[in-house]
Design a protein around this motif. Sequence first.
Motif, PDB file in Angstrom:
ATOM      1  N   ALA A   1       0.852  -1.114   0.020  1.00  0.00           N
ATOM      2  CA  ALA A   1       0.009  -0.072  -0.263  1.00  0.00           C
ATOM      3  C   ALA A   1       0.843   1.114  -0.023  1.00  0.00           C
ATOM      4  CB  ALA A   1      -0.825   0.101   1.186  1.00  0.00           C
ATOM      5  N   GLU A   2       1.941   1.154   0.809  1.00  0.00           N
ATOM      6  CA  GLU A   2       2.928   2.428   0.801  1.00  0.00           C
ATOM      7  C   GLU A   2       3.415   2.489  -0.489  1.00  0.00           C
ATOM      8  OE1 GLU A   2       5.016   5.320   3.385  1.00  0.00           O
ATOM      9  OE2 GLU A   2       3.012   4.236   3.382  1.00  0.00           O
ATOM     10  N   LEU A   3       3.861   1.575  -1.016  1.00  0.00           N
ATOM     11  CA  LEU A   3       4.771   1.458  -2.280  1.00  0.00           C
ATOM     12  C   LEU A   3       3.849   2.227  -3.493  1.00  0.00           C
ATOM     13  CD1 LEU A   3       6.984  -0.435  -4.394  1.00  0.00           C
ATOM     14  CD2 LEU A   3       4.758  -0.309  -5.481  1.00  0.00           C
ATOM     15  N   LEU A   4       2.619   1.555  -3.764  1.00  0.00           N
ATOM     16  CA  LEU A   4       1.186   2.294  -4.421  1.00  0.00           C
ATOM     17  C   LEU A   4       1.123   3.487  -4.268  1.00  0.00           C
ATOM     18  CD1 LEU A   4      -1.188  -0.604  -4.650  1.00  0.00           C
ATOM     19  CD2 LEU A   4       0.311  -0.074  -6.531  1.00  0.00           C
ATOM     20  N   SER A   5       1.035   4.092  -2.998  1.00  0.00           N
ATOM     21  CA  SER A   5       0.771   5.604  -2.683  1.00  0.00           C
ATOM     22  C   SER A   5       1.894   6.383  -3.175  1.00  0.00           C
ATOM     23  CB  SER A   5       0.680   5.549  -1.197  1.00  0.00           C
ATOM     24  OG  SER A   5      -0.515   4.856  -0.724  1.00  0.00           O
ATOM     25  N   TRP A   6       3.276   5.982  -2.871  1.00  0.00           N
ATOM     26  CA  TRP A   6       4.435   7.008  -3.547  1.00  0.00           C
ATOM     27  C   TRP A   6       4.192   6.808  -5.029  1.00  0.00           C
ATOM     28  CZ3 TRP A   6       5.723  10.726  -0.979  1.00  0.00           C
ATOM     29  CH2 TRP A   6       5.818  10.526   0.643  1.00  0.00           C
TER      30      TRP A   6
ATOM     31  N   PHE B   1       1.645   9.428  -6.073  1.00  0.00           N
ATOM     32  CA  PHE B   1       2.278  10.730  -5.820  1.00  0.00           C
ATOM     33  C   PHE B   1       3.312  11.106  -7.049  1.00  0.00           C
ATOM     34  CE2 PHE B   1       5.485  13.175  -3.722  1.00  0.00           C
ATOM     35  CZ  PHE B   1       4.823  14.283  -3.199  1.00  0.00           C
ATOM     36  N   ILE B   2       4.200  10.230  -7.127  1.00  0.00           N
ATOM     37  CA  ILE B   2       5.112  10.681  -8.259  1.00  0.00           C
ATOM     38  C   ILE B   2       4.484  10.927  -9.651  1.00  0.00           C
ATOM     39  CG2 ILE B   2       7.063  10.079  -9.508  1.00  0.00           C
ATOM     40  CD1 ILE B   2       7.755   8.469  -6.939  1.00  0.00           C
ATOM     41  N   ALA B   3       3.341   9.826  -9.972  1.00  0.00           N
ATOM     42  CA  ALA B   3       2.688   9.875 -11.362  1.00  0.00           C
ATOM     43  C   ALA B   3       1.794  11.232 -11.347  1.00  0.00           C
ATOM     44  CB  ALA B   3       1.909   8.573 -11.374  1.00  0.00           C
ATOM     45  N   SER B   4       1.032  11.471 -10.401  1.00  0.00           N
ATOM     46  CA  SER B   4      -0.062  12.305 -10.336  1.00  0.00           C
ATOM     47  C   SER B   4       0.593  13.809  -9.867  1.00  0.00           C
ATOM     48  CB  SER B   4      -1.098  12.095  -9.492  1.00  0.00           C
ATOM     49  OG  SER B   4      -0.665  12.252  -8.241  1.00  0.00           O
ATOM     50  N   GLY B   5       1.565  13.808  -9.221  1.00  0.00           N
ATOM     51  CA  GLY B   5       2.187  15.222  -8.853  1.00  0.00           C
ATOM     52  C   GLY B   5       3.613  15.495  -9.388  1.00  0.00           C
ATOM     53  N   VAL B   6       4.781  14.665  -8.694  1.00  0.00           N
ATOM     54  CA  VAL B   6       5.856  15.233  -9.134  1.00  0.00           C
ATOM     55  C   VAL B   6       6.303  15.368 -10.518  1.00  0.00           C
ATOM     56  CG1 VAL B   6       8.322  14.410  -8.853  1.00  0.00           C
ATOM     57  CG2 VAL B   6       6.969  14.042  -6.959  1.00  0.00           C
TER      58      VAL B   6
ATOM     59  N   GLU C   1       4.392  24.650  -6.785  1.00  0.00           N
ATOM     60  CA  GLU C   1       3.793  23.139  -6.534  1.00  0.00           C
ATOM     61  C   GLU C   1       4.806  22.217  -6.408  1.00  0.00           C
ATOM     62  OE1 GLU C   1       0.265  20.468  -5.397  1.00  0.00           O
ATOM     63  OE2 GLU C   1       1.238  22.612  -5.013  1.00  0.00           O
ATOM     64  N   THR C   2       5.802  22.199  -7.542  1.00  0.00           N
ATOM     65  CA  THR C   2       7.096  21.400  -7.624  1.00  0.00           C
ATOM     66  C   THR C   2       7.968  21.405  -6.180  1.00  0.00           C
ATOM     67  OG1 THR C   2       6.981  21.410  -9.938  1.00  0.00           O
ATOM     68  CG2 THR C   2       9.137  20.810  -8.705  1.00  0.00           C
ATOM     69  N   GLN C   3       7.912  22.584  -5.615  1.00  0.00           N
ATOM     70  CA  GLN C   3       8.637  22.622  -4.238  1.00  0.00           C
ATOM     71  C   GLN C   3       8.142  21.999  -3.211  1.00  0.00           C
ATOM     72  OE1 GLN C   3       8.831  26.910  -4.402  1.00  0.00           O
ATOM     73  NE2 GLN C   3      10.925  27.133  -5.507  1.00  0.00           N
TER      74      GLN C   3
ATOM     75  N   ASP D   1      12.869  -1.162   3.382  1.00  0.00           N
ATOM     76  CA  ASP D   1      14.219  -1.031   3.842  1.00  0.00           C
ATOM     77  C   ASP D   1      14.769  -1.376   2.507  1.00  0.00           C
ATOM     78  OD1 ASP D   1      14.017  -0.467   6.480  1.00  0.00           O
ATOM     79  OD2 ASP D   1      13.265  -2.582   6.964  1.00  0.00           O
ATOM     80  N   SER D   2      14.439  -1.262   1.522  1.00  0.00           N
ATOM     81  CA  SER D   2      15.194  -1.733   0.265  1.00  0.00           C
ATOM     82  C   SER D   2      14.982  -0.907  -0.925  1.00  0.00           C
ATOM     83  CB  SER D   2      14.692  -3.278  -0.008  1.00  0.00           C
ATOM     84  OG  SER D   2      13.347  -3.481  -0.301  1.00  0.00           O
ATOM     85  N   PHE D   3      15.601  -0.945  -1.918  1.00  0.00           N
ATOM     86  CA  PHE D   3      15.555  -0.164  -3.132  1.00  0.00           C
ATOM     87  C   PHE D   3      14.473  -0.798  -4.024  1.00  0.00           C
ATOM     88  CE2 PHE D   3      17.057   0.103  -7.727  1.00  0.00           C
ATOM     89  CZ  PHE D   3      16.861   1.599  -7.761  1.00  0.00           C
ATOM     90  N   SER D   4      13.440   0.064  -4.544  1.00  0.00           N
ATOM     91  CA  SER D   4      12.143  -0.462  -5.130  1.00  0.00           C
ATOM     92  C   SER D   4      11.952   0.561  -6.470  1.00  0.00           C
ATOM     93  CB  SER D   4      11.114  -0.631  -4.250  1.00  0.00           C
ATOM     94  OG  SER D   4      10.606   0.808  -3.771  1.00  0.00           O
ATOM     95  N   ILE D   5      10.979   0.080  -7.006  1.00  0.00           N
ATOM     96  CA  ILE D   5      10.476   0.950  -8.214  1.00  0.00           C
ATOM     97  C   ILE D   5      10.026   2.341  -7.892  1.00  0.00           C
ATOM     98  CG2 ILE D   5       9.893  -1.050  -9.729  1.00  0.00           C
ATOM     99  CD1 ILE D   5       6.962  -0.882  -8.821  1.00  0.00           C
ATOM    100  N   ALA D   6       9.737   2.418  -6.460  1.00  0.00           N
ATOM    101  CA  ALA D   6       9.299   3.758  -6.163  1.00  0.00           C
ATOM    102  C   ALA D   6      10.629   4.720  -5.928  1.00  0.00           C
ATOM    103  CB  ALA D   6       8.804   3.705  -4.712  1.00  0.00           C
ATOM    104  N   ASP D   7      11.637   4.301  -5.666  1.00  0.00           N
ATOM    105  CA  ASP D   7      12.939   5.086  -5.863  1.00  0.00           C
ATOM    106  C   ASP D   7      13.057   5.170  -7.463  1.00  0.00           C
ATOM    107  OD1 ASP D   7      13.803   5.066  -2.877  1.00  0.00           O
ATOM    108  OD2 ASP D   7      13.704   2.804  -3.389  1.00  0.00           O
ATOM    109  N   ILE D   8      13.300   4.404  -8.124  1.00  0.00           N
ATOM    110  CA  ILE D   8      13.472   4.618  -9.571  1.00  0.00           C
ATOM    111  C   ILE D   8      12.509   5.473  -9.901  1.00  0.00           C
ATOM    112  CG2 ILE D   8      13.236   3.260 -11.947  1.00  0.00           C
ATOM    113  CD1 ILE D   8      14.157   0.780 -10.494  1.00  0.00           C
ATOM    114  N   SER D   9      11.212   5.500  -9.848  1.00  0.00           N
ATOM    115  CA  SER D   9      10.121   6.459 -10.229  1.00  0.00           C
ATOM    116  C   SER D   9      10.529   7.842 -10.007  1.00  0.00           C
ATOM    117  CB  SER D   9       8.708   6.052 -10.122  1.00  0.00           C
ATOM    118  OG  SER D   9       7.887   6.891 -10.608  1.00  0.00           O
ATOM    119  N   ALA D  10      10.846   8.089  -8.859  1.00  0.00           N
ATOM    120  CA  ALA D  10      11.162   9.268  -8.156  1.00  0.00           C
ATOM    121  C   ALA D  10      12.423   9.860  -8.782  1.00  0.00           C
ATOM    122  CB  ALA D  10      11.304   9.193  -6.561  1.00  0.00           C
TER     123      ALA D  10
END
Length: 225
Positions: free
Chosen positions: A87-92, A95-100, A128-130, A149-158
């Motif tokens: 759930a945390e991974l999907l949320s981030w 967040f990146i897909a719709s915001g960042v 808004e980027t800030q 605690d590990s590198f994931s697609i969330a890190d790659i996406s950001a």
Amino acid sequence: MIKLFFHPTPNSLKVALYLEEASQPYELVPVDTLKGEQHLAAFRSINPNGKVPAIDDNGVRVFDSTAILLYLAEKSGQLAGAPQDRAELLSWMMFIASGVGPYSGQAVHFKHMAPEKLPYAINRYERETQRHYEVLDAHLENRQYLVGDSFSIADISAWGWIDKGPFILGEEAMASYPNLQRWFDGINSRPAVARVRELGKDLNFKTERDEAARRELFPQNYPKT
């Protein structure tokens, strides 16, 4: 073999980074967006939205970088995060897909590409980027990775968009986000990132953003003929 339809832009680079990190064989298929190759029928059959990246996985098409990362992680079981962090991974990811991503892109457009300076638009997208950076910076306090605690697609996406932070917000802007900068430096030092940065350097992509290129990149800004 996976075909990656590619132009060296943030969203394409993050998909390439996944493939490199996961040691997935792939074929790079260049799409020169400044020449309008994203509008060709052959590419539209892969992505009806006419944007890179997209992949063809042995006849299965996937478009949009977030969808691609989720698809690849679920298929391979690599870099998908721990099950309890789903759930945390999907949320981030969202967040990146719709915001960042979109706000960073619009900030770049109005600051660097628009034919006239529109102070309201520049202020709106830059601020808004800030704010998104502030959210990430607060979240990353005492954390090495975005999720668990590990590198994931969330890190790659950001990573794909934070890599452009100095261009979006100014060369010294990242100093305001020390946790985000520390996180970025850690991701950016990975060997796979160095390999990804070399992609496309041997390809003859158009670089001049002349009137013809602007018409291909932003056809909706021009009357239909």
